[in-house]
Design an enzyme around this catalytic site. Structure first.
Site, PDB file in Angstrom:
ATOM      1  N   TYR A 270      44.960  27.223  37.715  1.00  0.00           N
ATOM      2  CA  TYR A 270      45.709  28.359  36.988  1.00  0.00           C
ATOM      3  C   TYR A 270      44.513  29.167  36.348  1.00  0.00           C
ATOM      4  CZ  TYR A 270      48.160  31.299  33.663  1.00  0.00           C
ATOM      5  OH  TYR A 270      48.612  31.970  32.927  1.00  0.00           O
TER       6      TYR A 270
ATOM      7  N   LYS B 279      43.163  33.301  36.734  1.00  0.00           N
ATOM      8  CA  LYS B 279      43.234  34.104  35.752  1.00  0.00           C
ATOM      9  C   LYS B 279      41.678  34.476  35.143  1.00  0.00           C
ATOM     10  CE  LYS B 279      47.878  34.164  35.202  1.00  0.00           C
ATOM     11  NZ  LYS B 279      48.380  35.619  35.665  1.00  0.00           N
TER      12      LYS B 279
END
Length: 264
Positions: free
Chosen positions: A159, A163
């Site tokens: 994750y 990002k």
């Protein structure tokens, strides 16, 4: 402060719940009209109905943002429905990836899936919408990232990587589209209180540390300068500001909305 968003046409991906719903309804309260894009159109209907009750137009479009051909087709429909204009694009749609796994434990499939969703979706949306804004000589684009893409996070490598990549994409598009009077920015929420936090993150932290779920939530809050977890409305307020002409001289920034976690 009047954000001058009345009658703007705003495209929002991932508007069905959480911060996506809060952002969509925030724009509706400012008098903006909404094109709401998502895979589960049924889940979007309550948000659209609430927006319409505020006196604005809100249309729903079935869209898989990771498929460029579908995105292009949907944007054509939006332009047809809203007199050829798109003033604001907000990309909220995304996922969390594996939780509680180290980078070594993360599979290639898990890594590819979250990077694919969190980066290709905004990429496809900007590629489809930017030419419209260039022809209009102006527009606002806001990507929703996350503070784990600013500081990194153990047990959230996939994750976090997705990002970080979205931040780079945002800054590059800001430089490329600036001459056309298009602002491209990123809002980076920290932990946001809601179902995902309460049903996924808190139980995992509680189990990891052998504490209650109430203690786990308080442990998160204690990590922040302000001592509290962000809410959906906090993210919505920052997004609306960056999408408004009040932020006309702001582009290429990462705006943390996290109670002070990324700054510490």
């Amino acid at each position: 402060m009047d954000l001058n968003l009345k009658d703007k046409v705003v495209v929002v991906t991932g508007p069905a719940k959480g911060m996506g719903a809060a952002i969509s309804l925030g724009f509706a309260r400012e008098g903006a009209h909404l094109a709401l894009l998502g895979r589960d159109t049924g889940a979007i209907k309550p948000v659209a109905a609430q927006a319409c009750s505020l006196g604005v137009e809100a249309k729903i479009y079935a869209c898989d943002v990771t498929d460029a051909s579908i995105v292009d087709g949907v944007i054509s429909k939006v332009l047809n429905d809203f007199d050829g204009r798109i003033d604001v694009l907000v990309s909220v749609a995304g996922g969390t990836g594996p939780i509680g796994k180290t980078g070594v434990e993360t599979t290639q499939e898990e890594f590819d899936e979250i990077v694919h969703l969190n980066m290709r979706g905004p990429f496809n949306m900007i590629r489809a919408v930017a030419p419209v804004m260039q022809a209009q000589k102006g527009g606002k684009i806001v990507n929703v990232g996350g503070t784990f893409g600013m500081r990194g996070r153990a047990m959230r490598m996939a994750y976090s990587s997705s990002k970080w990549g979205l931040r780079g994409m945002t800054k590059s598009f800001a430089l490329e589209l600036g001459p056309d009077n298009i602002n491209v920015n990123l809002v980076a929420p920290g932990m946001v209180d809601g179902p995902r936090f309460r049903t996924k993150v808190v139980p995992q932290v509680a189990a990891q540390h052998g504490i209650s779920q109430e203690e786990a939530a308080a442990k998160h809050a204690s990590d922040y300068a302000l001592g509290r977890i962000s809410e959906d409305e906090d993210v919505a307020a920052a997004t609306l500001f960056l999408a408004s002409d009040r932020a006309r001289q702001i582009t290429g920034v990462d705006l943390p909305v996290d109670g002070g976690w990324a700054a510490l």
